[in-house]
Design a protein around this motif. Structure first.
Motif, PDB file in Angstrom:
ATOM      1  N   THR A 172       0.827  -1.205   0.000  1.00 56.77           N
ATOM      2  CA  THR A 172       0.000   0.000   0.000  1.00 56.77           C
ATOM      3  C   THR A 172       0.863   1.257   0.000  1.00 56.77           C
ATOM      4  OG1 THR A 172      -1.797  -1.120   1.173  1.00 56.77           O
ATOM      5  CG2 THR A 172      -1.774   1.286   1.264  1.00 56.77           C
ATOM      6  N   ILE A 173       1.939   1.251   0.776  1.00 55.88           N
ATOM      7  CA  ILE A 173       2.837   2.410   0.824  1.00 55.88           C
ATOM      8  C   ILE A 173       3.435   2.684  -0.552  1.00 55.88           C
ATOM      9  CG2 ILE A 173       5.002   3.292   1.768  1.00 55.88           C
ATOM     10  CD1 ILE A 173       4.328   1.793   4.366  1.00 55.88           C
ATOM     11  N   GLU A 174       3.824   1.624  -1.246  1.00 56.41           N
ATOM     12  CA  GLU A 174       4.400   1.807  -2.586  1.00 56.41           C
ATOM     13  C   GLU A 174       3.359   2.353  -3.564  1.00 56.41           C
ATOM     14  OE1 GLU A 174       7.572   1.652  -3.340  1.00 56.41           O
ATOM     15  OE2 GLU A 174       7.904   1.193  -1.212  1.00 56.41           O
ATOM     16  N   LYS A 175       2.118   1.932  -3.436  1.00 60.52           N
ATOM     17  CA  LYS A 175       1.048   2.457  -4.288  1.00 60.52           C
ATOM     18  C   LYS A 175       0.796   3.941  -3.984  1.00 60.52           C
ATOM     19  CE  LYS A 175      -1.475  -1.873  -5.029  1.00 60.52           C
ATOM     20  NZ  LYS A 175      -2.745  -2.621  -4.792  1.00 60.52           N
ATOM     21  N   ILE A 176       0.886   4.305  -2.713  1.00 54.01           N
ATOM     22  CA  ILE A 176       0.721   5.702  -2.324  1.00 54.01           C
ATOM     23  C   ILE A 176       1.828   6.545  -2.941  1.00 54.01           C
ATOM     24  CG2 ILE A 176       0.845   7.310  -0.374  1.00 54.01           C
ATOM     25  CD1 ILE A 176      -0.491   5.096   1.320  1.00 54.01           C
ATOM     26  N   LYS A 177       3.059   6.092  -2.849  1.00 51.27           N
ATOM     27  CA  LYS A 177       4.183   6.823  -3.435  1.00 51.27           C
ATOM     28  C   LYS A 177       4.014   6.994  -4.940  1.00 51.27           C
ATOM     29  CE  LYS A 177       7.762   5.332  -0.152  1.00 51.27           C
ATOM     30  NZ  LYS A 177       9.031   4.572  -0.042  1.00 51.27           N
ATOM     31  N   GLU A 178       3.590   5.927  -5.580  1.00 51.43           N
ATOM     32  CA  GLU A 178       3.391   5.964  -7.033  1.00 51.43           C
ATOM     33  C   GLU A 178       2.340   7.007  -7.410  1.00 51.43           C
ATOM     34  OE1 GLU A 178       1.884   2.934 -10.598  1.00 51.43           O
ATOM     35  OE2 GLU A 178       2.489   2.142  -8.641  1.00 51.43           O
ATOM     36  N   LYS A 179       1.234   7.043  -6.671  1.00 48.89           N
ATOM     37  CA  LYS A 179       0.173   8.007  -6.966  1.00 48.89           C
ATOM     38  C   LYS A 179       0.622   9.425  -6.691  1.00 48.89           C
ATOM     39  CE  LYS A 179      -3.853   9.211  -8.320  1.00 48.89           C
ATOM     40  NZ  LYS A 179      -4.258   9.024  -9.734  1.00 48.89           N
ATOM     41  N   ILE A 180       1.349   9.639  -5.608  1.00 47.84           N
ATOM     42  CA  ILE A 180       1.840  10.978  -5.289  1.00 47.84           C
ATOM     43  C   ILE A 180       2.775  11.477  -6.382  1.00 47.84           C
ATOM     44  CG2 ILE A 180       3.299  12.308  -3.717  1.00 47.84           C
ATOM     45  CD1 ILE A 180       2.161  10.628  -1.415  1.00 47.84           C
ATOM     46  N   HIS A 181       3.693  10.631  -6.817  1.00 46.17           N
ATOM     47  CA  HIS A 181       4.642  11.058  -7.853  1.00 46.17           C
ATOM     48  C   HIS A 181       3.973  11.235  -9.216  1.00 46.17           C
ATOM     49  CE1 HIS A 181       8.425   9.850  -5.427  1.00 46.17           C
ATOM     50  NE2 HIS A 181       8.307  11.152  -5.493  1.00 46.17           N
ATOM     51  N   GLU A 182       2.845  10.578  -9.406  1.00 45.83           N
ATOM     52  CA  GLU A 182       2.057  10.811 -10.619  1.00 45.83           C
ATOM     53  C   GLU A 182       1.498  12.236 -10.626  1.00 45.83           C
ATOM     54  OE1 GLU A 182      -2.300   9.357 -12.155  1.00 45.83           O
ATOM     55  OE2 GLU A 182      -0.952   7.811 -11.386  1.00 45.83           O
ATOM     56  N   LEU A 183       1.094  12.709  -9.463  1.00 46.61           N
ATOM     57  CA  LEU A 183       0.533  14.059  -9.333  1.00 46.61           C
ATOM     58  C   LEU A 183       1.600  15.128  -9.150  1.00 46.61           C
ATOM     59  CD1 LEU A 183      -2.376  13.135  -6.883  1.00 46.61           C
ATOM     60  CD2 LEU A 183      -2.637  13.818  -9.281  1.00 46.61           C
ATOM     61  N   ASN A 184       2.723  14.744  -8.545  1.00 41.77           N
ATOM     62  CA  ASN A 184       3.778  15.713  -8.243  1.00 41.77           C
ATOM     63  C   ASN A 184       5.130  15.002  -8.267  1.00 41.77           C
ATOM     64  OD1 ASN A 184       5.495  17.652  -7.184  1.00 41.77           O
ATOM     65  ND2 ASN A 184       4.093  18.300  -5.569  1.00 41.77           N
ATOM     66  N   PRO A 185       5.740  14.880  -9.448  1.00 37.26           N
ATOM     67  CA  PRO A 185       6.969  14.100  -9.604  1.00 37.26           C
ATOM     68  C   PRO A 185       8.149  14.611  -8.779  1.00 37.26           C
ATOM     69  CG  PRO A 185       5.977  14.577 -11.739  1.00 37.26           C
ATOM     70  CD  PRO A 185       5.248  15.403 -10.739  1.00 37.26           C
ATOM     71  N   GLU A 186       8.168  15.908  -8.446  1.00 35.81           N
ATOM     72  CA  GLU A 186       9.313  16.497  -7.768  1.00 35.81           C
ATOM     73  C   GLU A 186       9.183  16.499  -6.244  1.00 35.81           C
ATOM     74  OE1 GLU A 186      11.902  17.262  -9.603  1.00 35.81           O
ATOM     75  OE2 GLU A 186      10.743  16.699 -11.376  1.00 35.81           O
ATOM     76  N   ALA A 187       8.069  16.042  -5.719  1.00 31.93           N
ATOM     77  CA  ALA A 187       7.833  16.135  -4.279  1.00 31.93           C
ATOM     78  C   ALA A 187       8.789  15.244  -3.484  1.00 31.93           C
ATOM     79  CB  ALA A 187       6.392  15.752  -3.968  1.00 31.93           C
ATOM     80  N   TYR A 188       9.157  15.731  -2.303  1.00 31.62           N
ATOM     81  CA  TYR A 188       9.945  14.931  -1.366  1.00 31.62           C
ATOM     82  C   TYR A 188       8.977  14.188  -0.447  1.00 31.62           C
ATOM     83  CZ  TYR A 188      13.144  13.605   2.368  1.00 31.62           C
ATOM     84  OH  TYR A 188      13.863  12.886   3.282  1.00 31.62           O
TER      85      TYR A 188
END
Length: 321
Positions: A172-188
């Protein structure tokens, strides 16, 4: 040259852990003079009662989003007011349903108002340091698919906290990261529990990503939000039953309640429910039970809310928008 005020925005969906993050941030800044703006969708201010630090200046803006046309004028005036105070930092915790896409536009509007004001000499400029977005690992993937505010909270933030990682698995954590980077690739991205983030890391990684857009918050699309007040003590077990029955229809239930066992804090989002003892702070004057319920159900939500309260808690209460 006037000393600038560092301005930080704390965003994130309902129940993600924004207030907990704010509390910890205040504890980590003992020597700073701090102003705080807390925004809530309901007409009752609950989060302000949970924030305690000697010497902070706190203003609550309730009953809507500070980025919506319905409240943005008051928000801009509050920013101008804080600019004249002797503070080092201004922290803004926006409502969980708020869409901060127009934050830069509102700062520009504020600067325009100040430049035409006779009190320009009293104004200290802000240094916008950026937005921190707190995400709830348990509910994020469900809400981000359908709610524009959640998507835009991610897009406007450079530092994103993946909170409550102890409650989900690594897939689930990896899916969350994937979705976040889809919306904001540069986010930390920072994974944590209980909204704990090292202050040094925040200073190092947080920047203003310069995102500018139009907010999705409009007077016509705000969720059904009701305040519930009860002047008598409520039964703790009955209150828990009330919350559990309302959870399928509610995005968020939170508040302070007086029971026979003492004051308690109620915090519910999705299927999660936390009830714990509550001790009032020095600024708080609490005389009776106050709950805020943000609806996600049918048009007859208010009627269902009242009927559920009567069938569980029994005590008379007042319900209003």
């Amino acid at each position: 040259m006037k000393k600038e005020i560092d301005l930080y925005l704390i965003s994130g969906f309902l129940g993600a852990g924004k207030t907990t993050f704010l509390q910890k941030l205040l504890q980590a800044l003992p020597d700073k003079k701090i102003g705080v703006i807390i925004n809530e969708f309901g007409s009752l201010g609950i989060d302000g009662m949970l924030v305690e630090k000697e010497g902070i200046q706190l203003v609550e803006i309730n009953n809507g989003s500070i980025f919506c046309a319905c409240l943005k004028g008051g928000f801009v005036k509050t920013l101008i007011g804080f600019s004249k105070e002797e503070i080092d930092i201004l922290l803004i915790e926006n409502s969980g349903m708020a869409d901060p896409s127009n934050m830069h536009l509102l700062l520009q509007e504020m600067e325009s108002m100040v430049s035409h004001s006779r009190e320009d000499s009293k104004f200290r400029p802000y240094q916008y340091r950026g937005a921190v977005c707190i995400t709830d690992s348990v509910t994020f993937l469900r809400h981000v698919q359908v709610l524009a505010p959640v998507q835009n909270q991610i897009a406007t933030s450079n530092f994103i906290v993946i909170n409550k990682v102890d409650l989900v698995n690594q897939v689930t954590i990896e899916k969350i990261k994937e979705k976040i980077h889809e919306l904001n690739p540069e986010a930390y991205l920072y994974e944590t529990m209980f909204a704990q983030v090292p202050l040094g890391l925040l200073d190092e990684k947080l920047i203003d990503n310069g995102y500018v857009g139009e907010t999705s918050n409009q007077p016509w699309n705000r969720p059904a939000t009701y305040s519930l007040e009860c002047g008598t003590q409520v039964n703790k077990t009955a209150l828990e039953q009330f919350v559990k029955k309302m959870q399928p229809l509610a995005l968020r239930i939170k508040g302070i309640a007086e029971t026979q066992e003492g004051w308690i804090q109620v915090d519910s989002v999705g299927d999660y429910l936390d009830i714990k003892p509550f001790k009032a702070g020095k600024r708080d004057v609490i005389t009776h039970t106050k709950l805020v319920v943000i609806g996600n159900g049918p048009e007859e939500f208010e009627e269902r809310l009242g009927d559920t309260w009567k069938s569980t808690c029994m005590e008379a209460c007042e319900i209003y928008e």
